[in-house]
Design an enzyme around this catalytic site. Structure first.
Site, PDB file in Angstrom:
ATOM      1  N   ARG A  87      11.675   8.404  80.630  1.00 36.24           N
ATOM      2  CA  ARG A  87      10.873   8.907  81.745  1.00 36.24           C
ATOM      3  C   ARG A  87      10.768   7.908  82.886  1.00 36.24           C
ATOM      4  NH1 ARG A  87       6.133  12.422  78.773  1.00 36.24           N
ATOM      5  NH2 ARG A  87       7.483  14.233  78.448  1.00 36.24           N
ATOM      6  N   LYS A  97       4.789  31.349  68.816  1.00 38.48           N
ATOM      7  CA  LYS A  97       3.828  32.371  69.223  1.00 38.48           C
ATOM      8  C   LYS A  97       4.314  33.260  70.344  1.00 38.48           C
ATOM      9  CE  LYS A  97      -0.374  29.831  68.121  1.00 38.48           C
ATOM     10  NZ  LYS A  97      -1.475  29.120  68.776  1.00 38.48           N
ATOM     11  N   GLY A 115       5.840  22.782  79.516  1.00 33.77           N
ATOM     12  CA  GLY A 115       4.896  23.776  80.039  1.00 33.77           C
ATOM     13  C   GLY A 115       5.217  24.158  81.476  1.00 33.77           C
ATOM     14  N   GLY A 142       9.589  21.760  75.078  1.00 36.03           N
ATOM     15  CA  GLY A 142       9.692  20.497  74.356  1.00 36.03           C
ATOM     16  C   GLY A 142      10.562  20.588  73.117  1.00 36.03           C
TER      17      GLY A 142
HETATM   18  P1  ADP Z   1       9.110  24.985  72.761  1.00 39.47           P
HETATM   19  O1  ADP Z   1       8.390  23.671  72.523  1.00 39.47           O
HETATM   20  O2  ADP Z   1      10.571  24.779  72.989  1.00 39.47           O
HETATM   21  O3  ADP Z   1       8.459  25.821  73.821  1.00 39.47           O
HETATM   22  P2  ADP Z   1       7.715  26.274  70.606  1.00 39.47           P
HETATM   23  O4  ADP Z   1       6.725  25.160  70.603  1.00 39.47           O
HETATM   24  O5  ADP Z   1       7.285  27.604  71.068  1.00 39.47           O
HETATM   25  O6  ADP Z   1       9.030  25.825  71.394  1.00 39.47           O
HETATM   26  O7  ADP Z   1       8.254  26.494  69.126  1.00 39.47           O
HETATM   27  C1  ADP Z   1       8.840  25.483  68.363  1.00 39.47           C
HETATM   28  C2  ADP Z   1       8.420  25.541  66.922  1.00 39.47           C
HETATM   29  O8  ADP Z   1       8.660  26.832  66.380  1.00 39.47           O
HETATM   30  C3  ADP Z   1       9.216  24.604  66.070  1.00 39.47           C
HETATM   31  O9  ADP Z   1       8.368  23.591  65.605  1.00 39.47           O
HETATM   32  C4  ADP Z   1       9.752  25.467  64.930  1.00 39.47           C
HETATM   33  O10 ADP Z   1       9.654  24.848  63.667  1.00 39.47           O
HETATM   34  C5  ADP Z   1       8.850  26.664  65.002  1.00 39.47           C
HETATM   35  N1  ADP Z   1       9.475  27.882  64.438  1.00 39.47           N
HETATM   36  C6  ADP Z   1      10.583  28.499  64.856  1.00 39.47           C
HETATM   37  N2  ADP Z   1      10.866  29.557  64.079  1.00 39.47           N
HETATM   38  C7  ADP Z   1       9.911  29.611  63.136  1.00 39.47           C
HETATM   39  C8  ADP Z   1       9.649  30.501  62.041  1.00 39.47           C
HETATM   40  N3  ADP Z   1      10.451  31.535  61.759  1.00 39.47           N
HETATM   41  N4  ADP Z   1       8.552  30.250  61.283  1.00 39.47           N
HETATM   42  C9  ADP Z   1       7.748  29.213  61.571  1.00 39.47           C
HETATM   43  N5  ADP Z   1       7.927  28.362  62.584  1.00 39.47           N
HETATM   44  C10 ADP Z   1       9.000  28.552  63.368  1.00 39.47           C
HETATM   45 MG    MG Z   2       6.584  23.224  71.438  1.00 46.29          MG
END
Ligand code: ADP
Ligand code: MG
Length: 393
Positions: A35, A197, A373, A350
């Site tokens: 960073r 989510k 975010g 992330g």
């Molecule tokens: P980002 O940080 O890229 O926005 P998220 O924080 O929304 O992504 O999601 C990432 C997390 O989702 C990871 O830690 C991963 O382990 C979890 N994940 C993905 N698929 C599943 C699943 N089928 N069941 C439980 N956790 C999941």
């Molecule tokens: Mg995340």
């Protein structure tokens, strides 16, 4: 949006907001200086222009109180090494002593303020605090994309109290690429969405329904869509209170003639653990003692085909629990497909960015967003509070 080239910085005092929120180890040493390095082009430009530079950043979560463990001292040291010149570390964020240091700055000198989040006024976008930050300052430059979705004093309010505000090189690049994912993207446009989510991603999905041709859903969020339609998903993660919303999104997709795909097979296991036995399930119901933790091989094939023929790709959210090797194949294969396509490819979030690095394909992605975010909020709302204020008035 004003850019660096639009301002004459010679002899001007410039407040440069950066994201030096680097990871520290137990000894307080910097574990990864990516960073800090990322801001060097903007900093070198301002030095070339003979500006007097005042840098400000947050670090960790001091929750509005001074905390010596979250001082920017190690950052000042590292920054000095990287630009091969002295960096003056201010004893505080605002106050008479800091104002004097600002006044005494000569051309090409660099002053680093202490951690902005030693003050609650920072996150409250307090205008009085913002005025103090802007004391003695001529121009404001934002090169901290990761905080542009936050209405904080050093991001938003401060711009009221300076003569001009501009975007640094990092912010400019982020906005250029992310804009291409929302303003007249080349088609076919495939959006890949996963992660935990649905609720986190609703505004993103809603807006992508107006832009994308194909939406490929994976990750845990897929099971809220399935459960909403009455399928038995075992003990996969489901947001019970978001089922109606999932049904709404499905019907919006139909109305807008967007192809919204859900996985056709699943890798399931009794627990989220490396030693858990994984099974491929290619039809519902998913047994009641199993949870789906990755997309299956048929889904990978189908999604990869769509990805290969796409001209624009936006990806947020891993396809499975990629942190555990056993459940990482879906995410790794999708990362390969994205990397091998000749589409403009943008990855934000992330964990998604971490997955792209884990797959070893980061070099082949057109743009990896540095702001988790912020990039999602930009895709959802097409602007950000910290970007709005950089628009010429
Ligand atoms: P980002 O940080 O890229 O926005 P998220 O924080 O929304 O992504 O999601 C990432 C997390 O989702 C990871 O830690 C991963 O382990 C979890 N994940 C993905 N698929 C599943 C699943 N089928 N069941 C439980 N956790 C999941
Ligand atoms: Mg995340």
């Amino acid at each position: 949006m004003l850019l660096l080239k639009d301002l004459d910085f010679k002899g001007k005092r410039v407040f440069l907001r950066v994201d030096f929120n680097v990871p520290l180890d137990e000894k307080g040493e910097i574990r990864d200086d990516t960073r800090i390095r990322a801001v060097i082009p903007t900093l070198n430009y301002l030095l070339d222009q003979k500006a007097k530079i005042i840098i400000a950043s947050h670090l960790g979560r001091p929750k509005g109180k001074f905390n010596p463990k979250l001082s920017l001292k190690p950052v000042a040291r590292r920054l000095a090494e990287l630009i091969s010149q002295k960096v003056i570390l201010a004893p505080a964020v605002i106050g008479d002593e800091v104002d004097n240091l600002k006044k005494e700055l000569r051309e090409n000198q660099v002053l680093l303020l202490e951690n902005l989040r030693f003050h609650t006024e920072e996150t409250n976008n307090d205008s009085c605090f913002a005025q103090h930050l802007a004391n003695e300052v001529d121009y404001y430059v934002n090169d901290a994309f990761g905080v542009c979705h936050r209405a904080h004093a050093s991001v938003v309010a401060i711009t009221e109290y300076v003569k001009k505000s501009a975007a640094g090189f990092l912010v400019k690049k982020e906005i250029e690429y992310l804009s291409r994912a929302i303003h007249s993207p080349e088609i076919p446009y495939a959006a890949i969405l996963g992660g935990v989510k649905v609720s986190d991603k609703i505004p993103v999905i809603e807006n992508l329904l107006n832009k994308a041709d194909d939406i490929l859903i994976g990750g845990a969020m897929a099971y809220t869509f399935f459960a909403a339609q009455g399928f038995e998903v075992g003990c996969s993660l489901v947001e019970e209170d978001k089922k109606d919303l999932a049904l709404n999104l499905l019907s919006h997709a139909r109305e807008k003639k967007v192809n919204l795909y859900l996985p056709s097979d699943h890798i399931a296991a009794p627990a989220v653990a490396p030693e858990a036995e994984a099974e491929t399930i290619d039809a519902f119901p998913i047994p009641s003692d199993l949870m789906a933790l990755d997309i299956g091989p048929n889904t990978v094939r189908k999604y990869s085909k769509i990805i290969t023929s796409a001209k624009t790709i936006f990806w947020n959210g891993p396809m499975g629990v990629f942190e555990i090797d056993k459940f990482s194949h879906g995410t790794m294969d999708i990362a390969e497909a994205v990397a091998n396509s000749d589409a403009l490819s943008i990855v934000g979030g992330g964990d998604s960015v971490a997955a792209v690095y884990k797959a070893g394909v980061s070099e082949k992605i057109s743009h990896i967003s540095t702001g988790g975010g912020a990039s999602l909020e930009f895709i959802a709302n097409e602007t950000l509070p910290g970007i709005e204020v950089l628009m010429e008035k």
